[in-house]
Design a protein around this motif. Structure first.
Motif, PDB file in Angstrom:
ATOM      1  N   PHE A  86       0.849  -1.183   0.000  1.00 50.07           N
ATOM      2  CA  PHE A  86       0.000   0.000   0.000  1.00 50.07           C
ATOM      3  C   PHE A  86       0.888   1.238   0.000  1.00 50.07           C
ATOM      4  N   PRO A  87       0.552   2.258  -0.794  1.00 47.27           N
ATOM      5  CA  PRO A  87       1.385   3.464  -0.817  1.00 47.27           C
ATOM      6  C   PRO A  87       1.174   4.309   0.431  1.00 47.27           C
ATOM      7  N   VAL A  88       2.216   5.008   0.859  1.00 45.52           N
ATOM      8  CA  VAL A  88       2.086   5.960   1.959  1.00 45.52           C
ATOM      9  C   VAL A  88       1.013   6.968   1.567  1.00 45.52           C
ATOM     10  N   GLY A  89       0.089   7.207   2.479  1.00 47.07           N
ATOM     11  CA  GLY A  89      -1.014   8.120   2.204  1.00 47.07           C
ATOM     12  C   GLY A  89      -2.229   7.436   1.621  1.00 47.07           C
ATOM     13  N   GLY A  90      -2.082   6.165   1.236  1.00 49.19           N
ATOM     14  CA  GLY A  90      -3.205   5.411   0.685  1.00 49.19           C
ATOM     15  C   GLY A  90      -4.128   4.922   1.794  1.00 49.19           C
ATOM     16  N   TRP A  91      -5.066   4.089   1.439  1.00 48.85           N
ATOM     17  CA  TRP A  91      -6.019   3.549   2.404  1.00 48.85           C
ATOM     18  C   TRP A  91      -5.984   2.029   2.358  1.00 48.85           C
ATOM     19  N   VAL A  92      -6.591   1.405   3.377  1.00 48.46           N
ATOM     20  CA  VAL A  92      -6.658  -0.050   3.422  1.00 48.46           C
ATOM     21  C   VAL A  92      -7.908  -0.477   4.171  1.00 48.46           C
ATOM     22  N   ARG A  93      -8.448  -1.589   3.754  1.00 48.51           N
ATOM     23  CA  ARG A  93      -9.503  -2.289   4.494  1.00 48.51           C
ATOM     24  C   ARG A  93      -8.944  -3.665   4.775  1.00 48.51           C
ATOM     25  N   THR A  94      -8.895  -4.040   6.034  1.00 51.22           N
ATOM     26  CA  THR A  94      -8.269  -5.303   6.406  1.00 51.22           C
ATOM     27  C   THR A  94      -9.240  -6.465   6.243  1.00 51.22           C
ATOM     28  N   THR A  95      -8.692  -7.653   6.385  1.00 48.82           N
ATOM     29  CA  THR A  95      -9.537  -8.826   6.563  1.00 48.82           C
ATOM     30  C   THR A  95      -9.913  -8.877   8.047  1.00 48.82           C
ATOM     31  N   ALA A  96     -10.563  -9.928   8.472  1.00 55.60           N
ATOM     32  CA  ALA A  96     -11.062 -10.023   9.846  1.00 55.60           C
ATOM     33  C   ALA A  96      -9.937  -9.925  10.877  1.00 55.60           C
ATOM     34  N   ILE A  97     -10.219  -9.210  11.950  1.00 53.99           N
ATOM     35  CA  ILE A  97      -9.286  -9.096  13.074  1.00 53.99           C
ATOM     36  C   ILE A  97      -9.278 -10.413  13.835  1.00 53.99           C
ATOM     37  N   LEU A  98      -8.071 -10.945  14.070  1.00 54.09           N
ATOM     38  CA  LEU A  98      -7.934 -12.196  14.822  1.00 54.09           C
ATOM     39  C   LEU A  98      -7.549 -11.973  16.283  1.00 54.09           C
ATOM     40  N   SER A  99      -6.702 -10.954  16.534  1.00 47.81           N
ATOM     41  CA  SER A  99      -6.272 -10.693  17.907  1.00 47.81           C
ATOM     42  C   SER A  99      -5.863  -9.232  18.059  1.00 47.81           C
ATOM     43  N   ILE A 100      -5.829  -8.795  19.332  1.00 47.61           N
ATOM     44  CA  ILE A 100      -5.465  -7.419  19.677  1.00 47.61           C
ATOM     45  C   ILE A 100      -4.408  -7.482  20.776  1.00 47.61           C
ATOM     46  N   HIS A 101      -3.341  -6.685  20.599  1.00 44.18           N
ATOM     47  CA  HIS A 101      -2.260  -6.625  21.587  1.00 44.18           C
ATOM     48  C   HIS A 101      -1.932  -5.166  21.882  1.00 44.18           C
ATOM     49  N   GLU A 102      -1.551  -4.902  23.109  1.00 42.33           N
ATOM     50  CA  GLU A 102      -1.062  -3.577  23.523  1.00 42.33           C
ATOM     51  C   GLU A 102      -2.056  -2.450  23.205  1.00 42.33           C
ATOM     52  N   ASN A 103      -3.300  -2.786  22.990  1.00 44.52           N
ATOM     53  CA  ASN A 103      -4.360  -1.815  22.729  1.00 44.52           C
ATOM     54  C   ASN A 103      -4.176  -1.031  21.425  1.00 44.52           C
ATOM     55  N   CYS A 104      -3.231  -1.472  20.583  1.00 49.36           N
ATOM     56  CA  CYS A 104      -3.046  -0.767  19.308  1.00 49.36           C
ATOM     57  C   CYS A 104      -2.558  -1.686  18.188  1.00 49.36           C
ATOM     58  N   ILE A 105      -2.208  -2.921  18.501  1.00 48.82           N
ATOM     59  CA  ILE A 105      -1.738  -3.867  17.483  1.00 48.82           C
ATOM     60  C   ILE A 105      -2.870  -4.844  17.204  1.00 48.82           C
ATOM     61  N   PHE A 106      -3.341  -4.820  15.968  1.00 51.15           N
ATOM     62  CA  PHE A 106      -4.428  -5.688  15.540  1.00 51.15           C
ATOM     63  C   PHE A 106      -3.884  -6.641  14.487  1.00 51.15           C
ATOM     64  N   THR A 107      -4.024  -7.929  14.719  1.00 47.48           N
ATOM     65  CA  THR A 107      -3.504  -8.888  13.756  1.00 47.48           C
ATOM     66  C   THR A 107      -4.641  -9.506  12.953  1.00 47.48           C
TER      67      THR A 107
END
Length: 133
Positions: A86-107
């Motif tokens: 993805f280019p800097v400044g671009g956008w993204v839509r992720t696939t389903a979230i599997l886990s959350i760490h440190e209140n800011c890392i979403f895998t």
């Protein structure tokens, strides 16, 4: 344009542009390098993508689908993508979230996303999400 078409456009525009509820997720820009190191601890070898101006979409599935929850992230600004997908400044839509760490890392299945700054969370109908992506 018919009134029905106008209502549909307004409804879909609200999915993209109407803010959700503010969340406590996200880290400061000064923590990005630390969070990259933590990503390597939580999910070694998984590529990292850093985003801001993000929202968590809790997808409301049709009744015909099994009863389980799916959430994903739609981010309007990419700060960094380790693989250059993805280019800097671009956008993204992720696939389903599997886990959350440190209140800011979403895998997800393929990537660790670091959410920077404050974001929002809202419910989105499955069919609306599919219309956009």
């Amino acid at each position: 344009m018919t009134n029905e078409m106008k209502r549909e456009i307004d409804r879909l525009a609200s999915v993209l542009y109407k803010p959700g509820i503010l969340t406590d997720f996200g880290c400061s820009e000064s923590q990005i390098d630390l969070m990259k190191q933590k990503c390597d601890q939580f999910s070694p070898g998984k590529p990292i993508c850093v985003v801001k101006d993000w929202a968590i979409w809790d997808i409301k599935l049709p009744q015909s689908l099994p009863d389980f929850a799916i959430s994903l992230i739609k981010a309007d600004y990419i700060i960094y993508d380790e693989l250059g997908r993805f280019p800097v400044g671009g956008w993204v839509r992720t696939t389903a979230i599997l886990s959350i760490h440190e209140n800011c890392i979403f895998t997800t299945n393929s990537t660790s996303y670091i959410l920077v700054g404050r974001g929002t969370r809202k419910s989105v109908e499955y069919q609306d999400m599919m219309r956009f992506f």
